[in-house]
Design a protein around this motif. Structure first.
Motif, PDB file in Angstrom:
ATOM      1  N   UNK B  91       0.844  -1.202   0.000  1.00  0.00           N
ATOM      2  CA  UNK B  91       0.000   0.000   0.000  1.00  0.00           C
ATOM      3  C   UNK B  91       0.877   1.248   0.000  1.00  0.00           C
ATOM      4  N   UNK B  92       1.936   1.217  -0.779  1.00  0.00           N
ATOM      5  CA  UNK B  92       2.853   2.344  -0.836  1.00  0.00           C
ATOM      6  C   UNK B  92       2.617   3.195  -2.061  1.00  0.00           C
ATOM      7  N   UNK B  93       3.700   3.562  -2.729  1.00  0.00           N
ATOM      8  CA  UNK B  93       3.578   4.459  -3.878  1.00  0.00           C
ATOM      9  C   UNK B  93       2.732   3.875  -4.986  1.00  0.00           C
ATOM     10  N   UNK B  94       2.922   2.614  -5.263  1.00  0.00           N
ATOM     11  CA  UNK B  94       2.109   1.966  -6.299  1.00  0.00           C
ATOM     12  C   UNK B  94       0.752   1.578  -5.735  1.00  0.00           C
ATOM     13  N   UNK B  95       0.746   0.840  -4.637  1.00  0.00           N
ATOM     14  CA  UNK B  95      -0.491   0.268  -4.130  1.00  0.00           C
ATOM     15  C   UNK B  95      -1.535   1.292  -3.749  1.00  0.00           C
ATOM     16  N   UNK B  96      -1.138   2.371  -3.077  1.00  0.00           N
ATOM     17  CA  UNK B  96      -2.151   3.346  -2.651  1.00  0.00           C
ATOM     18  C   UNK B  96      -2.752   4.059  -3.865  1.00  0.00           C
ATOM     19  N   UNK B  97      -1.935   4.295  -4.876  1.00  0.00           N
ATOM     20  CA  UNK B  97      -2.470   4.937  -6.093  1.00  0.00           C
ATOM     21  C   UNK B  97      -3.365   3.991  -6.885  1.00  0.00           C
ATOM     22  N   UNK B  98      -2.974   2.723  -6.966  1.00  0.00           N
ATOM     23  CA  UNK B  98      -3.828   1.738  -7.636  1.00  0.00           C
ATOM     24  C   UNK B  98      -5.166   1.646  -6.908  1.00  0.00           C
ATOM     25  N   UNK B  99      -5.100   1.596  -5.572  1.00  0.00           N
ATOM     26  CA  UNK B  99      -6.322   1.454  -4.781  1.00  0.00           C
ATOM     27  C   UNK B  99      -7.270   2.622  -5.005  1.00  0.00           C
ATOM     28  N   UNK B 100      -6.741   3.836  -5.014  1.00  0.00           N
ATOM     29  CA  UNK B 100      -7.596   5.015  -5.231  1.00  0.00           C
ATOM     30  C   UNK B 100      -8.249   4.943  -6.614  1.00  0.00           C
ATOM     31  N   UNK B 101      -7.471   4.614  -7.630  1.00  0.00           N
ATOM     32  CA  UNK B 101      -8.033   4.557  -8.988  1.00  0.00           C
ATOM     33  C   UNK B 101      -9.134   3.510  -9.086  1.00  0.00           C
ATOM     34  N   UNK B 102      -8.899   2.334  -8.502  1.00  0.00           N
ATOM     35  CA  UNK B 102      -9.886   1.263  -8.611  1.00  0.00           C
ATOM     36  C   UNK B 102     -11.108   1.551  -7.741  1.00  0.00           C
ATOM     37  N   UNK B 103     -10.912   2.231  -6.614  1.00  0.00           N
ATOM     38  CA  UNK B 103     -12.064   2.618  -5.786  1.00  0.00           C
ATOM     39  C   UNK B 103     -12.906   3.654  -6.525  1.00  0.00           C
ATOM     40  N   UNK B 104     -12.253   4.583  -7.192  1.00  0.00           N
ATOM     41  CA  UNK B 104     -13.003   5.624  -7.904  1.00  0.00           C
ATOM     42  C   UNK B 104     -13.882   5.030  -8.990  1.00  0.00           C
TER      43      UNK B 104
END
Lengths: 66, 268
Positions: B91-104
């Protein structure tokens, strides 16, 4: 014997195992993923898996950062 | 004829136009969206059209929130992905950004695993805030994701991934994303997961440090069901850091690869 590694034909000694092939290629086994004949190997498989004529490998190297 | 208004199927007269529909259903709407695209001028509606009527500034009801949030999606996408389960390892630089995009975009369920806490050096690229410093990343991320989209089911585990717990953590996913930092952890996860779940696609990342040109970040299929995003060589190392722009490019390559896989398309 002839292998295919990342799309290229490569000569290697008969029955070489994946672990020795990686050191021959000067690759760190901790930093690569190996697919043999469309199946991903675990690191434990490396020294146990002897290669044979015509085997097809994809060897993918990784760098850090994320 | 039947059309969809805010995702509800309704019957309207065959020659109903967009502005007529507004007068009938929501006279104060000032944002009119048809099939994923905003329209100003009046236009005749066709059977099967998906219309969303929004009044700017108005809080939607809970029942309508999902339909309104997804109204700019390409039609049909949300219905498919709201049932999907995506794993995010790290849930770092890649994971947190991936998570936000997929949640949106409304992916149904995200399984997010990271052992670490939020600390100040994360904030140059990771989707956390100053008031979250010291919190476990997965807990802070879940809070952030629910502020963005309360309908996403976020399963957060504060844990280190090992070959022994991979099946338990990520066994139910439709796609797994590798979002670790250390190269040895990346390979551990990939070989550990694909050897156990050879038919489940995995989207990994390698080479995204620095401020090199954006166009060298690519998505490539490297093995059956294994896709890699990055330039393959820009390692994080002394003299070459990790920063939001380029890390974000890689993360969004990963998120778009996940979306394409969920929709039955090849990523690359």
């Amino acid at each position: 014997m002839q292998l295919q590694i990342n799309g290229e034909a490569v000569q290697a000694e008969d029955r070489i195992d994946v672990g020795r092939l990686l050191s021959r290629l000067e690759l760190n086994p901790q930093l690569v993923v190996v697919e043999l004949n469309r199946r991903i190997l675990t690191p434990e498989d490396f020294s146990e898996t002897a290669l044979t004529q015509g085997d097809v490998l994809e060897i993918v190297q990784f760098v850090g950062g994320g | 004829m039947k059309i969809f208004l805010n995702e509800r199927e309704i019957s309207v007269a065959p020659d109903t136009t967009l502005h007529q529909l507004r007068r009938q259903q929501k006279t104060d709407a000032d944002l009119l969206i048809v099939n994923g695209f905003p329209r100003k001028e009046d236009t005749p509606l066709c059977a099967g059209d998906r219309v969303v009527l929004i009044k700017r500034g108005e809080q939607p009801s809970a029942a309508e929130l999902e339909a309104l949030m997804m109204s700019r999606h390409t039609p049909g996408v949300h219905a498919k992905i709201r049932k999907s389960v995506v794993g995010i390892a790290g849930a770092g630089g890649l994971g947190s950004n991936i998570a936000v995009a997929l949640a949106r975009i409304g992916v149904g369920r995200l399984i997010i695993v990271d052992f670490d806490l939020v600390e100040p050096s994360n904030l140059n690229r990771q989707q956390y805030f100053i008031d979250q410093i010291g919190q476990p990343k997965v807990a802070a991320l879940r809070d952030n994701l629910h502020r963005i989209n309360p309908l996403v089911d976020v399963q957060a585990s504060c844990a280190r991934v090992t070959p022994e717990n991979i099946a338990e953590l990520f066994g139910g996913v439709d796609v797994l994303t590798e979002a670790f930092d250390a190269a040895a952890e990346k390979t551990m996860l990939i070989s550990g997961f694909l050897s156990r779940f050879p038919e489940t696609p995995l989207v990994a990342a390698s080479g995204l440090a620095g401020y090199g040109p954006s166009n060298t970040i690519v998505t490539e299929q490297v093995a059956r069901h294994l896709y890699i995003v990055g330039d393959g060589c820009s390692a994080a190392q002394p003299g070459q850091g990790l920063m939001a722009p380029r890390v974000g490019i890689a993360a969004h390559h990963q998120a778009n690869a996940v979306l394409r896989l969920l929709l039955g398309e090849e990523p690359a």
